[in-house]
Design a protein around this motif. Structure first.
Motif, PDB file in Angstrom:
ATOM      1  N   LEU A 222       0.731  -1.143  -0.017  1.00 15.59           N
ATOM      2  CA  LEU A 222      -0.027   0.103   0.002  1.00 15.59           C
ATOM      3  C   LEU A 222       0.813   1.300  -0.072  1.00 15.59           C
ATOM      4  CD1 LEU A 222      -2.963   0.818   0.031  1.00 15.59           C
ATOM      5  CD2 LEU A 222      -2.951   0.832   2.582  1.00 15.59           C
ATOM      6  N   ILE A 223       1.977   1.227   0.636  1.00 19.33           N
ATOM      7  CA  ILE A 223       2.860   2.390   0.606  1.00 19.33           C
ATOM      8  C   ILE A 223       3.423   2.758  -0.606  1.00 19.33           C
ATOM      9  CG2 ILE A 223       4.918   3.294   1.827  1.00 19.33           C
ATOM     10  CD1 ILE A 223       2.750   3.614   3.545  1.00 19.33           C
ATOM     11  N   ASN A 224       3.951   1.695  -1.184  1.00 28.86           N
ATOM     12  CA  ASN A 224       4.427   1.653  -2.438  1.00 28.86           C
ATOM     13  C   ASN A 224       3.404   2.178  -3.419  1.00 28.86           C
ATOM     14  OD1 ASN A 224       7.078   0.557  -1.981  1.00 28.86           O
ATOM     15  ND2 ASN A 224       6.951  -0.241  -4.050  1.00 28.86           N
ATOM     16  N   PHE A 225       2.076   1.769  -3.311  1.00 27.84           N
ATOM     17  CA  PHE A 225       1.099   2.168  -4.324  1.00 27.84           C
ATOM     18  C   PHE A 225       1.176   3.649  -4.114  1.00 27.84           C
ATOM     19  CE2 PHE A 225      -3.629   2.701  -4.753  1.00 27.84           C
ATOM     20  CZ  PHE A 225      -3.550   2.613  -6.041  1.00 27.84           C
ATOM     21  N   SER A 226       0.995   3.915  -2.824  1.00 30.82           N
ATOM     22  CA  SER A 226       0.793   5.521  -2.595  1.00 30.82           C
ATOM     23  C   SER A 226       1.817   5.953  -3.067  1.00 30.82           C
ATOM     24  CB  SER A 226       0.449   5.739  -0.968  1.00 30.82           C
ATOM     25  OG  SER A 226       1.688   6.596  -0.496  1.00 30.82           O
ATOM     26  N   THR A 227       3.046   5.819  -3.143  1.00 31.69           N
ATOM     27  CA  THR A 227       4.254   6.745  -3.833  1.00 31.69           C
ATOM     28  C   THR A 227       4.012   6.446  -5.340  1.00 31.69           C
ATOM     29  OG1 THR A 227       5.513   5.428  -2.173  1.00 31.69           O
ATOM     30  CG2 THR A 227       6.711   6.766  -3.661  1.00 31.69           C
ATOM     31  N   ASP A 228       3.424   5.424  -5.791  1.00 27.44           N
ATOM     32  CA  ASP A 228       3.420   5.515  -7.221  1.00 27.44           C
ATOM     33  C   ASP A 228       2.209   6.414  -7.781  1.00 27.44           C
ATOM     34  OD1 ASP A 228       5.236   3.518  -7.354  1.00 27.44           O
ATOM     35  OD2 ASP A 228       3.929   1.840  -7.597  1.00 27.44           O
ATOM     36  N   VAL A 229       0.986   6.352  -7.146  1.00 29.45           N
ATOM     37  CA  VAL A 229      -0.136   7.166  -7.709  1.00 29.45           C
ATOM     38  C   VAL A 229      -0.312   8.571  -7.151  1.00 29.45           C
ATOM     39  CG1 VAL A 229      -1.637   5.294  -7.996  1.00 29.45           C
ATOM     40  CG2 VAL A 229      -1.582   6.565  -5.811  1.00 29.45           C
ATOM     41  N   GLY A 230       0.564   8.898  -6.176  1.00 28.35           N
ATOM     42  CA  GLY A 230       0.837  10.327  -5.808  1.00 28.35           C
ATOM     43  C   GLY A 230      -0.235  10.722  -5.189  1.00 28.35           C
ATOM     44  N   THR A 231      -0.980  11.703  -5.985  1.00 28.31           N
ATOM     45  CA  THR A 231      -2.208  12.415  -5.156  1.00 28.31           C
ATOM     46  C   THR A 231      -3.655  11.967  -5.973  1.00 28.31           C
ATOM     47  OG1 THR A 231      -1.742  14.311  -6.986  1.00 28.31           O
ATOM     48  CG2 THR A 231      -0.979  14.689  -4.801  1.00 28.31           C
ATOM     49  N   VAL A 232      -3.695  10.842  -6.467  1.00 26.88           N
ATOM     50  CA  VAL A 232      -4.892  10.177  -6.865  1.00 26.88           C
ATOM     51  C   VAL A 232      -5.556   9.824  -5.578  1.00 26.88           C
ATOM     52  CG1 VAL A 232      -6.042   8.668  -8.563  1.00 26.88           C
ATOM     53  CG2 VAL A 232      -3.823   9.574  -9.008  1.00 26.88           C
ATOM     54  N   TYR A 233      -5.843  10.763  -4.919  1.00 25.36           N
ATOM     55  CA  TYR A 233      -6.656  10.363  -3.265  1.00 25.36           C
ATOM     56  C   TYR A 233      -7.755   9.338  -3.497  1.00 25.36           C
ATOM     57  CZ  TYR A 233      -3.173  13.366  -1.290  1.00 25.36           C
ATOM     58  OH  TYR A 233      -2.147  14.074  -0.679  1.00 25.36           O
ATOM     59  N   ASN A 234      -8.702   9.385  -4.443  1.00 28.77           N
ATOM     60  CA  ASN A 234      -9.897   8.598  -4.240  1.00 28.77           C
ATOM     61  C   ASN A 234      -9.547   7.102  -4.456  1.00 28.77           C
ATOM     62  OD1 ASN A 234      -9.145   9.190  -6.839  1.00 28.77           O
ATOM     63  ND2 ASN A 234     -11.389   9.730  -7.529  1.00 28.77           N
ATOM     64  N   GLN A 235      -8.666   6.746  -5.509  1.00 26.90           N
ATOM     65  CA  GLN A 235      -8.153   5.447  -5.399  1.00 26.90           C
ATOM     66  C   GLN A 235      -7.105   5.129  -4.356  1.00 26.90           C
ATOM     67  OE1 GLN A 235      -6.248   4.180  -9.344  1.00 26.90           O
ATOM     68  NE2 GLN A 235      -7.479   5.696 -10.335  1.00 26.90           N
ATOM     69  N   LEU A 236      -6.407   5.997  -4.152  1.00 22.67           N
ATOM     70  CA  LEU A 236      -5.469   5.834  -2.718  1.00 22.67           C
ATOM     71  C   LEU A 236      -6.267   5.400  -1.338  1.00 22.67           C
ATOM     72  CD1 LEU A 236      -2.651   5.522  -2.075  1.00 22.67           C
ATOM     73  CD2 LEU A 236      -2.855   8.161  -1.514  1.00 22.67           C
ATOM     74  N   MET A 237      -7.375   6.138  -1.308  1.00 18.52           N
ATOM     75  CA  MET A 237      -8.599   5.804   0.019  1.00 18.52           C
ATOM     76  C   MET A 237      -9.369   4.628  -0.234  1.00 18.52           C
ATOM     77  SD  MET A 237      -7.831   7.929   1.854  1.00 18.52           S
ATOM     78  CE  MET A 237      -6.196   8.630   1.395  1.00 18.52           C
TER      79      MET A 237
END
Lengths: 268, 294
Positions: A222-237
């Motif tokens: 998840l942390i890696n995914f968060s670094t990859d997608v940056g500010t695509v917050y809806n997908q991140l959430m």
């Protein structure tokens, strides 16, 4: 104290506690346009449930889930088995060096596990176990805490239970797994939950042992995914939501044991 | 074989998996970590010169280590009293006879069981200076928005907030168990004497709760010294703006797995260990003041 105040303060504290989860859920179902709106709404104007589908597809989350589940389950099963055996020895058997050994084991609990990170990393790497399940799992197969919890519980059981089994000619293993464990359900469910949650949420160890996403568990993935997608917050959430869901469900089912187990083990 | 010896052998067989695993992955690394702290070693090369106390001298002269030490101590000093006070407040409230108790109890416990890797991402979003919830709420309340994540003055606040948020439920549940162990007779006697709620709290609850408080004090202090994940999820590979989130464990992580300087990393791990050890001993010395119910 007036009841109204009790409720009021509790509700305020609950908002602090649950707020981030509500915010996470709410953002996870918003379309891109609404995520960064100046005035945030709790409910989206247009629902975008496909955030979940997109997030799931943009990283190997199925793999992360499986890894998390597999690693936590194996650790938990071994921890309970070995822990029960050790607890039985300490609670029920007489042997040379018993007290010294028990105190020494308890003392290891005072050492912050993170301090052992580097030598253990070196051990695992010299065994060529980096990026393997055994590297992720083997160092965590027993925990002194489980041994301690179970020993306390076994000491509280009536002696007759043990004696009856031993008189019937049962060896320690048959007595333990055939008779003692079935009647010790509260304590092994508690131990299992604590171990499982700890293993599922483990971060630092997985971060250093797994350098390939094949062996990432959910937190690291998840942390890696968060670094990859940056500010695509809806997908991140959305990804954050589906990765905390299994533990919340597990907790809801086991919470009676979990909370009591933690509370009881905390005091004595 | 004598009966006694045979019994000892059986017991050791039962303990064998535990002793092997704890030996290899706990006892040996405690020693090994100490040994490595006297060598200069990058883990990759074969050369591993003995440097004596040089690693320790280096880290104590390293301004970054000073920052790490200062931040860690500040974190402990703020986090521990706040989480204990809020936890006790929550427990007292949850101990009142109210409806929906299981619901509240569950709510407080959820952050504790969920991974900080996931919930930390949410906090990163809440603290966002442009689209974050916190600034939106502040502006609605007529206050100034802050650059939470880029302003070093807020770093400690951010990581303490997340730490308290995550551990509140755990602390509250243990306090709750302690509260429920206090016999009701004390309160009934106090009622007869006409004591106020505050007097009952200060004269009965607090003293009789002191074993629990003491246990939690030690536990949360040890945990607090190891603060790491909040910083990692909020700030990634950097330890916050201007290293404002640099802590002892973060320092060890950076030296070990960023720079591959295993000697420095192990030396700093040992310093962390010693600090935790001294603190725990000091707190144990306090235990003589703890009231245990007869």
């Amino acid at each position: 104290m007036k009841k109204v105040w009790v409720y009021l303060v509790l509700i305020l504290l609950s908002l602090f506690v649950l707020g981030p989860f509500l915010w996470m859920l709410s953002t996870s179902v918003k379309p891109d346009a609404e995520v960064l709106s100046a005035v945030p709404h709790l409910f989206p104007e247009h629902w975008a449930l496909d955030n979940y589908v997109k997030a799931w597809a943009s990283a190997p989350f199925a793999r992360y889930f499986w890894n998390s589940f597999f690693i936590s389950a194996v650790e938990t099963v071994f921890d309970l088995t070995f822990g029960a055996m050790a607890a039985y020895a300490f609670a029920r058997m007489e042997f040379f060096g018993k007290n010294v050994l028990f105190v020494a084991l308890l003392a290891t609990m005072m050492v912050p596990g993170e301090v052992l990170l580097i030598p253990n990393y070196i051990t695992i790497s010299s065994l060529n176990w980096l990026n393997t399940y055994q590297g992720l799992i083997v160092p965590w197969l027993v925990s002194v805490f489980t041994i301690f919890l179970m020993r306390q519980f076994f000491l509280g059981l009536p002696r007759e239970v043990f004696e009856a089994a031993e008189l019937d000619g049962c060896g320690p293993l048959r007595t333990l797994f055939g008779i003692i464990m079935p009647i010790s359900k509260p304590i092994w469910i508690t131990s299992a939950l604590i171990k499982f949650v700890g293993a599922w949420n483990a971060f630092l160890w997985v971060l250093v042992i797994a350098n390939s996403s094949d062996y990432y568990t959910l937190p690291v993935g998840l942390i890696n995914f968060s670094t990859d997608v940056g500010t695509v917050y809806n997908q991140l959430m959305a990804a954050a939501t589906f990765s905390v869901l299994p533990l919340i469900v597990l907790f809801l089912f086991g919470q009676r044991y979990f909370i009591e187990g933690i509370a009881r083990s905390g005091i004595k | 074989m004598s009966f006694r010896l045979r019994r000892s052998v059986t017991a050791y067989l039962m303990l064998l998996p535990t002793l092997v695993l704890i030996g290899v992955f706990v006892v040996y690394p405690i020693v090994d970590s100490f040994v490595i702290s006297f060598y200069k070693w990058d883990m990759l090369s074969a050369s591993k010169p003995f440097v004596g106390l040089q690693n320790y001298i280096y880290i104590f002269e390293d301004p970054l280590f000073h920052t790490a030490l200062k931040n860690t101590v500040l974190y402990v000093v703020f986090f521990v009293p706040i989480v204990l006070a809020l936890g006790l407040l929550t427990a007292v409230l949850l101990n009142a006879k109210i409806r929906l108790l299981p619901l509240f109890r569950t709510a407080f416990f959820i952050p504790y069981v969920t991974s900080l890797a996931a919930t930390g991402i949410v906090w990163q979003w809440i603290f966002n200076d442009q689209f974050g919830l916190l600034n939106y709420l502040l502006e609605r309340a007529g206050l100034h928005a802050q650059d939470w994540l880029n302003d070093p003055r807020w770093t400690l606040f951010n990581i303490i907030t997340i730490g308290v948020w995550q551990n509140l439920g755990y602390v509250a549940v243990i306090f709750l168990a302690g509260l429920q162990n206090i016999s009701r007779e004390y309160y009934e006697a106090a009622d007869v004497d006409g004591a106020t709620p505050w007097q009952k709290f200060a004269r009965i609850t607090l003293p009789l709760l002191s074993p629990t408080t003491y246990f939690l004090l030690i536990l949360t202090t040890i945990e607090a010294f190891k603060v790491f994940l909040q910083i990692y999820v909020l700030y990634g590979e950097t330890a916050g703006p201007n290293n404002s989130g640099m802590t002892l464990l973060y320092y060890m992580f950076t030296k070990g797995f960023g720079d591959y300087r295993m000697g420095y990393a192990c030396a700093s791990a040992y310093v962390l260990f010693l600090i935790v050890f001294v603190f725990t001993l000091a707190q144990m010395a306090l235990s003589r003041r703890v009231h245990y119910e007869a």
